[in-house]
Design an enzyme around this catalytic site. Structure first.
Site, PDB file in Angstrom:
ATOM      1  N   CYS A 134      -5.227 -25.349 133.085  1.00  0.00           N
ATOM      2  CA  CYS A 134      -4.303 -25.803 134.092  1.00  0.00           C
ATOM      3  C   CYS A 134      -4.717 -26.733 134.950  1.00  0.00           C
ATOM      4  CB  CYS A 134      -4.019 -24.444 135.130  1.00  0.00           C
ATOM      5  SG  CYS A 134      -2.871 -24.779 136.326  1.00  0.00           S
ATOM      6  N   ASP A 169      11.801 -19.459 119.487  1.00  0.00           N
ATOM      7  CA  ASP A 169      11.927 -20.826 119.067  1.00  0.00           C
ATOM      8  C   ASP A 169      13.069 -21.834 119.669  1.00  0.00           C
ATOM      9  OD1 ASP A 169      14.420 -19.615 117.689  1.00  0.00           O
ATOM     10  OD2 ASP A 169      13.327 -19.202 116.038  1.00  0.00           O
ATOM     11  N   ARG A 180       6.499 -10.435 114.718  1.00  0.00           N
ATOM     12  CA  ARG A 180       6.026  -9.247 115.350  1.00  0.00           C
ATOM     13  C   ARG A 180       6.877  -8.005 114.319  1.00  0.00           C
ATOM     14  NH1 ARG A 180       5.966  -9.152 121.289  1.00  0.00           N
ATOM     15  NH2 ARG A 180       5.612 -11.263 121.839  1.00  0.00           N
ATOM     16  N   HIS A 216      11.077 -12.436 124.856  1.00  0.00           N
ATOM     17  CA  HIS A 216       9.763 -12.696 124.421  1.00  0.00           C
ATOM     18  C   HIS A 216       9.074 -14.116 124.744  1.00  0.00           C
ATOM     19  CE1 HIS A 216      10.090  -9.327 121.445  1.00  0.00           C
ATOM     20  NE2 HIS A 216       9.822  -8.737 122.339  1.00  0.00           N
TER      21      HIS A 216
HETATM   22 ZN   LIG Z   1      -2.768 -22.546 137.400  1.00  0.00          ZN
END
Ligand SMILES: [Zn+2]
Length: 253
Positions: free
Chosen positions: A158, A108, A38, A125
């Site tokens: 999902c 990380d 970034r 983040h």
């Molecule tokens: Zn979902």
């Protein structure tokens, strides 16, 4: 001041501090083989195509971007990365001095891997080791989803609601988690020593934290290879390589 004298001085401040807040940025993880994403010289900043995979709007609206992002995740240097001597020194700091909170701009997970208590770490983040659904509250471990990509699902959805999955990091255009930011700001406000490590201190809102700490009267120490906009407000500025200088500092505490 000679470097060793300066380290002795900073070590004595750390020893005497009642509430230490540490902020870490990309600079501490580059020695673990993780590029800066970034920052002003970051991978995303310099490559607009790579930046698209990290920008929420493109990620949500373009399946091709998502497919590319999953391929990038499969190949990411993150999975092999290990904590370096700098991460380990900060884990030692928690045992030797009054570390209250460690705020990191990195995704990380290397501070926790090095031994810093997870409850003291705020990942503003997010974290690459989990996936999140953009439609429901589902979160799960990254390796399981990467396994689905390896098995041929180019854009895995999902399993609860069919929504778009993404690594549990904060993309460009995505809001930070308000509770995390609040906690980080309160910690900075209550600190009496604020140590900024490996951060250019230019990416807001993380860069606002030393400002909050200074306004509350905390002592600021900046450790970064390049100059930062906060150097002139710092009680000490240390610019040596973090993997060398952090252990040398913490050893003196
Ligand atoms: Zn979902």
């Amino acid at each position: 001041m000679a470097v060793s004298t300066e380290l002795d001085t900073v070590a004595s401040w750390l020893r005497d501090a009642r509430r230490i807040v540490v902020l870490t940025g990309a600079g501490i993880s580059t020695e673990s083989g993780i590029p800066d994403f970034r920052g002003p010289q970051g991978v995303w900043t310099k490559n607009p195509e790579a930046e698209k995979t990290a920008t929420l709007h493109y990620y949500v609206s373009d399946p091709e971007i998502r497919k590319r992002a999953w391929q990038n995740r499969l190949r990411s240097e993150m999975w092999q990365a290990e904590p370096n001597t700098g991460h380990r020194a900060l884990a030692d700091l928690e045992r030797k001095a009054a570390l209250d909170t460690l705020v990191t701009q990195n995704v990380d997970g290397l501070h926790q891997a090095a031994g810093t208590s997870p409850e003291r770490v705020i990942e503003i983040h997010g974290n690459v080791h989990e996936v999140k659904c953009l439609s429901c509250s589902f979160r799960g471990p990254m390796p399981e989803t990467l396994e689905r990509v390896r098995a041929g699902e180019e854009d895995p959805r999902c399993l609860d609601c069919g929504g778009i999955l993404k690594s549990a990091t904060i993309s460009f255009g995505e809001n930070l988690v308000p509770a995390d930011l609040d906690r980080a700001q309160r910690a900075a406000q209550d600190s009496d020593l604020f140590l900024a490590v490996g951060s250019s201190l230019t990416v807001y809102p993380a860069a606002g934290l030393p400002e909050v700490a200074l306004a509350s009267g905390a002592r600021l120490v900046v450790m970064n290879a390049q100059e930062t906009p906060f150097d002139r407000f710092a009680a000490a500025v240390v610019s040596q390589q973090l993997g060398d200088v952090l252990p040398a500092l913490i050893e003196r505490v």
